[in-house]
Design a protein around this motif. Structure first.
Motif, PDB file in Angstrom:
ATOM      1  N   THR A   1       0.838  -1.213   0.000  1.00 14.51           N
ATOM      2  CA  THR A   1       0.000   0.000   0.000  1.00 14.51           C
ATOM      3  C   THR A   1       0.866   1.253   0.000  1.00 14.51           C
ATOM      4  O   THR A   1       0.622   2.198  -0.774  1.00 14.51           O
ATOM      5  CB  THR A   1      -0.920  -0.001   1.236  1.00 14.51           C
ATOM      6  N   ILE A   2       1.876   1.296   0.846  1.00 11.45           N
ATOM      7  CA  ILE A   2       2.774   2.456   0.899  1.00 11.45           C
ATOM      8  C   ILE A   2       3.502   2.623  -0.425  1.00 11.45           C
ATOM      9  O   ILE A   2       3.626   3.728  -0.962  1.00 11.45           O
ATOM     10  CB  ILE A   2       3.776   2.313   2.069  1.00 11.45           C
ATOM     11  N   LYS A   3       3.982   1.522  -1.006  1.00 16.44           N
ATOM     12  CA  LYS A   3       4.701   1.577  -2.286  1.00 16.44           C
ATOM     13  C   LYS A   3       3.802   2.133  -3.392  1.00 16.44           C
ATOM     14  O   LYS A   3       4.211   3.018  -4.154  1.00 16.44           O
ATOM     15  CB  LYS A   3       5.182   0.177  -2.672  1.00 16.44           C
ATOM     16  N   VAL A   4       2.564   1.663  -3.457  1.00 22.52           N
ATOM     17  CA  VAL A   4       1.651   2.128  -4.504  1.00 22.52           C
ATOM     18  C   VAL A   4       1.306   3.595  -4.306  1.00 22.52           C
ATOM     19  O   VAL A   4       1.246   4.366  -5.276  1.00 22.52           O
ATOM     20  CB  VAL A   4       0.380   1.241  -4.529  1.00 22.52           C
ATOM     21  N   ARG A   5       1.112   4.010  -3.074  1.00 20.22           N
ATOM     22  CA  ARG A   5       0.813   5.432  -2.828  1.00 20.22           C
ATOM     23  C   ARG A   5       1.981   6.328  -3.203  1.00 20.22           C
ATOM     24  O   ARG A   5       1.785   7.424  -3.723  1.00 20.22           O
ATOM     25  CB  ARG A   5       0.429   5.643  -1.368  1.00 20.22           C
ATOM     26  N   LEU A   6       3.189   5.877  -2.947  1.00 11.36           N
ATOM     27  CA  LEU A   6       4.355   6.670  -3.347  1.00 11.36           C
ATOM     28  C   LEU A   6       4.494   6.722  -4.862  1.00 11.36           C
ATOM     29  O   LEU A   6       4.916   7.744  -5.416  1.00 11.36           O
ATOM     30  CB  LEU A   6       5.625   6.087  -2.729  1.00 11.36           C
ATOM     31  N   GLN A   7       4.138   5.644  -5.550  1.00 13.42           N
ATOM     32  CA  GLN A   7       4.275   5.604  -7.009  1.00 13.42           C
ATOM     33  C   GLN A   7       3.184   6.391  -7.719  1.00 13.42           C
ATOM     34  O   GLN A   7       3.402   6.896  -8.816  1.00 13.42           O
ATOM     35  CB  GLN A   7       4.237   4.153  -7.505  1.00 13.42           C
TER      36      GLN A   7
ATOM     37  N   LEU B   1       8.353   6.856   5.181  1.00 11.29           N
ATOM     38  CA  LEU B   1       7.902   7.070   6.555  1.00 11.29           C
ATOM     39  C   LEU B   1       6.852   8.171   6.644  1.00 11.29           C
ATOM     40  O   LEU B   1       5.902   8.072   7.421  1.00 11.29           O
ATOM     41  CB  LEU B   1       9.085   7.380   7.465  1.00 11.29           C
ATOM     42  N   ALA B   2       7.018   9.213   5.846  1.00  6.39           N
ATOM     43  CA  ALA B   2       6.010  10.276   5.826  1.00  6.39           C
ATOM     44  C   ALA B   2       4.690   9.744   5.283  1.00  6.39           C
ATOM     45  O   ALA B   2       3.614  10.073   5.801  1.00  6.39           O
ATOM     46  CB  ALA B   2       6.501  11.448   4.980  1.00  6.39           C
ATOM     47  N   CYS B   3       4.762   8.905   4.259  1.00  7.14           N
ATOM     48  CA  CYS B   3       3.556   8.290   3.701  1.00  7.14           C
ATOM     49  C   CYS B   3       2.871   7.411   4.749  1.00  7.14           C
ATOM     50  O   CYS B   3       1.651   7.447   4.903  1.00  7.14           O
ATOM     51  CB  CYS B   3       3.917   7.479   2.454  1.00  7.14           C
ATOM     52  N   LEU B   4       3.651   6.630   5.482  1.00  9.91           N
ATOM     53  CA  LEU B   4       3.098   5.760   6.516  1.00  9.91           C
ATOM     54  C   LEU B   4       2.432   6.568   7.623  1.00  9.91           C
ATOM     55  O   LEU B   4       1.293   6.276   8.019  1.00  9.91           O
ATOM     56  CB  LEU B   4       4.207   4.875   7.093  1.00  9.91           C
ATOM     57  N   THR B   5       3.113   7.589   8.109  1.00 16.53           N
ATOM     58  CA  THR B   5       2.541   8.376   9.209  1.00 16.53           C
ATOM     59  C   THR B   5       1.286   9.125   8.780  1.00 16.53           C
ATOM     60  O   THR B   5       0.312   9.180   9.528  1.00 16.53           O
ATOM     61  CB  THR B   5       3.577   9.359   9.781  1.00 16.53           C
ATOM     62  N   GLN B   6       1.295   9.693   7.565  1.00 20.71           N
ATOM     63  CA  GLN B   6       0.098  10.399   7.092  1.00 20.71           C
ATOM     64  C   GLN B   6      -1.065   9.435   6.874  1.00 20.71           C
ATOM     65  O   GLN B   6      -2.216   9.764   7.177  1.00 20.71           O
ATOM     66  CB  GLN B   6       0.403  11.160   5.807  1.00 20.71           C
ATOM     67  N   THR B   7      -0.779   8.242   6.375  1.00 22.67           N
ATOM     68  CA  THR B   7      -1.839   7.255   6.159  1.00 22.67           C
ATOM     69  C   THR B   7      -2.425   6.826   7.495  1.00 22.67           C
ATOM     70  O   THR B   7      -3.652   6.735   7.644  1.00 22.67           O
ATOM     71  CB  THR B   7      -1.293   6.023   5.397  1.00 22.67           C
ATOM     72  N   LEU B   8      -1.584   6.556   8.470  1.00 28.29           N
ATOM     73  CA  LEU B   8      -2.089   6.152   9.779  1.00 28.29           C
ATOM     74  C   LEU B   8      -2.850   7.284  10.465  1.00 28.29           C
ATOM     75  O   LEU B   8      -3.881   7.056  11.112  1.00 28.29           O
ATOM     76  CB  LEU B   8      -0.931   5.683  10.672  1.00 28.29           C
ATOM     77  N   ARG B   9      -2.370   8.507  10.312  1.00 26.21           N
ATOM     78  CA  ARG B   9      -3.024   9.652  10.948  1.00 26.21           C
ATOM     79  C   ARG B   9      -4.379   9.941  10.307  1.00 26.21           C
ATOM     80  O   ARG B   9      -5.367  10.198  11.001  1.00 26.21           O
ATOM     81  CB  ARG B   9      -2.130  10.895  10.838  1.00 26.21           C
ATOM     82  N   ASN B  10      -4.459   9.881   8.980  1.00 27.15           N
ATOM     83  CA  ASN B  10      -5.694  10.243   8.272  1.00 27.15           C
ATOM     84  C   ASN B  10      -6.703   9.101   8.180  1.00 27.15           C
ATOM     85  O   ASN B  10      -7.914   9.346   8.228  1.00 27.15           O
ATOM     86  CB  ASN B  10      -5.372  10.750   6.866  1.00 27.15           C
ATOM     87  N   GLU B  11      -6.221   7.851   8.001  1.00 27.59           N
ATOM     88  CA  GLU B  11      -7.146   6.741   7.753  1.00 27.59           C
ATOM     89  C   GLU B  11      -7.086   5.644   8.804  1.00 27.59           C
ATOM     90  O   GLU B  11      -7.906   4.719   8.781  1.00 27.59           O
ATOM     91  CB  GLU B  11      -6.840   6.125   6.380  1.00 27.59           C
ATOM     92  N   GLY B  12      -6.128   5.695   9.684  1.00 26.28           N
ATOM     93  CA  GLY B  12      -5.987   4.660  10.694  1.00 26.28           C
ATOM     94  C   GLY B  12      -5.323   3.411  10.117  1.00 26.28           C
ATOM     95  O   GLY B  12      -4.852   3.394   8.971  1.00 26.28           O
TER      96      GLY B  12
END
Length: 155
Positions: free
Chosen positions: A49-55, A66-77
């Motif tokens: 999921t993180i890889k696809v969002r970055l791509q 790491l920024a993608c992971l933290t934003q995903t967890l903060r916004n969507e859980g």
């Protein structure tokens, strides 16, 4: 008087094949495959999921994984990391079930019929004077194959 009494020894039990002793063990590989698929998805899907969002997003949205992971967890859980996980889950469960199930069945078949056939089909007891050497040769060959198979199996 003791000579008149006939003593009979109990008959030795005939060896049963491993498959007949455990008829319920055929499904274990298939069940293990289902849980293998669940484990693969549980561990691997968040990375995907993180890889696809970055791509698929612009490079200015996330500064890195790491920024993608933290934003995903903060916004969507935590559920945000597993979005779209159902189709791969079904696929992994099916593929691993077939793979591990067939592996366990093939191993059992090889063990029973190729490497330990003495347990399944005992040597013929009706031998003529010319046959004992052939029977002994066959038995020693089977023992050698069994020893080699066990060495390979335990590698």
């Amino acid at each position: 008087m003791a000579a008149d009494a006939k003593t009979t020894l109990p008959a030795a039990p005939s060896p049963e094949p491993p498959a007949a002793a455990k008829p319920h063990s055929n499904y274990k590989g298939f069940v293990a495959g289902v849980f293998s698929g669940i484990a693969k998805l549980s561990v691997g899907h968040p990375f995907d999921t993180i890889k696809v969002r970055l791509q698929t997003t612009t490079s200015t949205r996330f500064s890195g994984p790491l920024a993608c992971l933290t934003q995903t967890l903060r916004n969507e859980g935590l559920a945000g990391l597993y979005k779209g996980a159902t189709p791969p889950l079904v696929g992994w469960m099916f593929m691993d079930s077939v793979m591990l199930g067939s592996l366990s069945v093939y191993r059992r078949l090889l063990q029973d019929h190729v490497f330990n056939p003495l347990l399944i089909t005992p040597l013929h007891s009706t031998t003529t004077p010319s046959q004992p050497t052939a029977t002994a040769s066959r038995a020693s060959s089977l023992v050698r194959r069994s020893v080699l198979w066990r060495r390979l199996w335990n590698m």
